[in-house]
Motif scaffolding. Structure first.
Motif, PDB file in Angstrom:
ATOM      1  N   PRO A 162       0.718  -1.193  -0.150  1.00 11.30           N
ATOM      2  CA  PRO A 162       0.083   0.002   0.044  1.00 11.30           C
ATOM      3  C   PRO A 162       0.961   1.388   0.032  1.00 11.30           C
ATOM      4  O   PRO A 162       2.040   1.365   0.654  1.00 11.30           O
ATOM      5  N   LEU A 177       1.206   3.969   1.584  1.00 15.47           N
ATOM      6  CA  LEU A 177       1.606   4.694   2.701  1.00 15.47           C
ATOM      7  C   LEU A 177       2.847   3.671   3.152  1.00 15.47           C
ATOM      8  O   LEU A 177       3.836   4.233   3.848  1.00 15.47           O
ATOM      9  N   PRO A 204      -5.248  11.679  -7.336  1.00  8.23           N
ATOM     10  CA  PRO A 204      -5.882  12.117  -5.841  1.00  8.23           C
ATOM     11  C   PRO A 204      -5.347  11.281  -4.777  1.00  8.23           C
ATOM     12  O   PRO A 204      -4.930  11.969  -3.685  1.00  8.23           O
ATOM     13  N   THR A 205      -5.262  10.004  -4.896  1.00  5.76           N
ATOM     14  CA  THR A 205      -4.913   9.076  -3.750  1.00  5.76           C
ATOM     15  C   THR A 205      -3.401   9.693  -3.725  1.00  5.76           C
ATOM     16  O   THR A 205      -2.878   9.486  -2.623  1.00  5.76           O
ATOM     17  N   ALA A 243      -1.791  12.216  -4.090  1.00  3.96           N
ATOM     18  CA  ALA A 243      -1.335  13.587  -3.522  1.00  3.96           C
ATOM     19  C   ALA A 243      -1.664  13.467  -2.023  1.00  3.96           C
ATOM     20  O   ALA A 243      -0.954  13.941  -1.183  1.00  3.96           O
ATOM     21  N   LEU A 244      -2.812  12.614  -1.445  1.00  7.38           N
ATOM     22  CA  LEU A 244      -3.184  12.481  -0.256  1.00  7.38           C
ATOM     23  C   LEU A 244      -2.085  11.414   0.462  1.00  7.38           C
ATOM     24  O   LEU A 244      -1.667  11.896   1.396  1.00  7.38           O
ATOM     25  N   ALA A 245      -1.878  10.530   0.043  1.00  8.18           N
ATOM     26  CA  ALA A 245      -0.756   9.776   0.447  1.00  8.18           C
ATOM     27  C   ALA A 245       0.510  10.379   0.528  1.00  8.18           C
ATOM     28  O   ALA A 245       1.355  10.306   1.764  1.00  8.18           O
ATOM     29  N   GLU A 277       1.102  13.650   1.381  1.00  6.13           N
ATOM     30  CA  GLU A 277       1.010  14.515   2.199  1.00  6.13           C
ATOM     31  C   GLU A 277       0.847  13.611   3.785  1.00  6.13           C
ATOM     32  O   GLU A 277       1.492  14.089   4.554  1.00  6.13           O
ATOM     33  N   LEU A 278       0.409  12.448   3.707  1.00  2.00           N
ATOM     34  CA  LEU A 278       0.521  11.611   4.920  1.00  2.00           C
ATOM     35  C   LEU A 278       1.912  11.042   5.016  1.00  2.00           C
ATOM     36  O   LEU A 278       2.456  11.133   6.065  1.00  2.00           O
TER      37      LEU A 278
END
Lengths: 199, 199
Positions: free
Chosen positions: A78, A80, A143-144, A146-148, A150-151
């Motif tokens: 995954p 992350l 979009p995923t 970008a979020l990942a 950031e996290l």
DNA sequence: ACGAGTGATGTCGTAAGCTGACATCAGCCC
DNA sequence: GGGCTGATGTCAGCTTACGACATCACTCGT
């Protein structure tokens, strides 16, 4: 014999770091740095876009290392976990005495001067953007990704901070993994759910 | 009659914004701004620590609004929901035509100039730090608060970005809530777990 | 009503950051 | 040998930023 002493850039970087530690960042002028490196101010600005940049030559290498690790990660991991592993791996290079001393001195400098912190933050933002690229190249939807990213950056920051402020920094990778675990716990915990959420 | 035209600060801010849009950020000198506001360069620097700062007067208000919302949130709401709600609420002030135009113009400026982006990033970092304070004041443990603040900031950034780049920005709160939901989904998803993790 | 004090602004001088244009010159290539 | 190249130096100039001091309408106390 070469016409000039070699490695002007490296000399400038070392001179800058030494002077910043000796007399502080603000009281050190670009002229001072150049003089200590036996060069002129003008030459300094040929190597570095501005005074702050002399402390950030490592960020390009870091970015490359992390991107390589992302690209090489197992395809079914995954996002992350990919990022946490990449950061952990990239961090193993800073675990010897010499490097730790440098990293801590630099960390102290950066946290003490808003100027430098700004530059650090934009470098990390650049790293985040590059990470998005690395993830989308693996097939992660934009979009995923970008979020990942950031996290992942949050995990990296927290892991690094905890590592750097521990009394004798070691096991960078462990700190990163711990930060990720904390993140999962926090994000996964919808309330102790005393009352149901509407809808 | 007053000795001076009133609201020097406001005049400087407006002059700066107008000039930045008219002729670009870099080609506008502080002297230009001061002249347009019928003041001197020296006076500009009495109101703003540096040239960039003239674009960031709003960040203090934003911080205050968010902190107020955090403090007023129901005590049993999980940290992440507190933050998302606070951001969503704080964002409702930017939904009228005038404000949207200003926010978008400012956003365009900031994204186009590294200088300004740096300042923006450090303001957001300051907001993150303040958020940590707001959470710990609610009794959230410090490490959790730090992590939650980072995640909250990621949600805010993504929510804002999606809002700002949508063709006709509206429903800021909705974008924030969606970003939080995405975050939870992404973080909660330990792999399709083909093989067990060691230990 | 008048003199002292206040505070926002202006003036002056200067250090430091940064840049463009041009000069220099050792070493390399033909 | 002669010309080209590329790293460095020199010089001049602009902009940012700040300290020190001057100004002067307004206010307040007496």
């Amino acid at each position: 014999m070469a016409r000039w002493e070699p490695d002007a850039r490296g000399r400038l970087e070392k001179a800058a770091m030494d002077l910043f530690i000796e007399q502080g960042y603000e009281r050190t002028t670009v002229g001072d740095i150049a003089a200590r490196a036996d060069l002129t101010e003008r030459t300094f600005f040929r190597y570095f876009a501005d005074k702050r940049e002399v402390l950030f030559s490592g960020s390009k290498d870091l970015e490359k290392m992390i991107l390589d690790h992302i690209a090489a990660a197992p395809r079914d991991l995954p996002a992350l976990d990919v990022l946490a592993a990449a950061y952990a791996a990239a961090g193993t290079g800073i675990e010897d005495r010499r490097a730790i001393e440098y990293v801590r001195a630099r960390y102290a400098l950066v946290t003490r001067h808003a100027d430098l912190q700004e530059r650090e933050l934009i470098k990390l933002a650049g790293l985040t953007a590059a990470t998005v690229g690395g993830l989308t190249a693996r097939g992660v939807a934009a979009p995923t990704a970008a979020l990942a990213a950031e996290l992942g950056m949050a995990v990296f920051k927290l892991g690094f901070e905890r590592w750097a402020t521990s009394r004798t920094p070691r096991d960078f990778a462990g700190h990163v993994r711990a930060a990720l675990a904390d993140l999962r716990a926090l994000a996964a915990a919808p309330p102790p759910s005393r009352r149901p959420r509407r809808a």
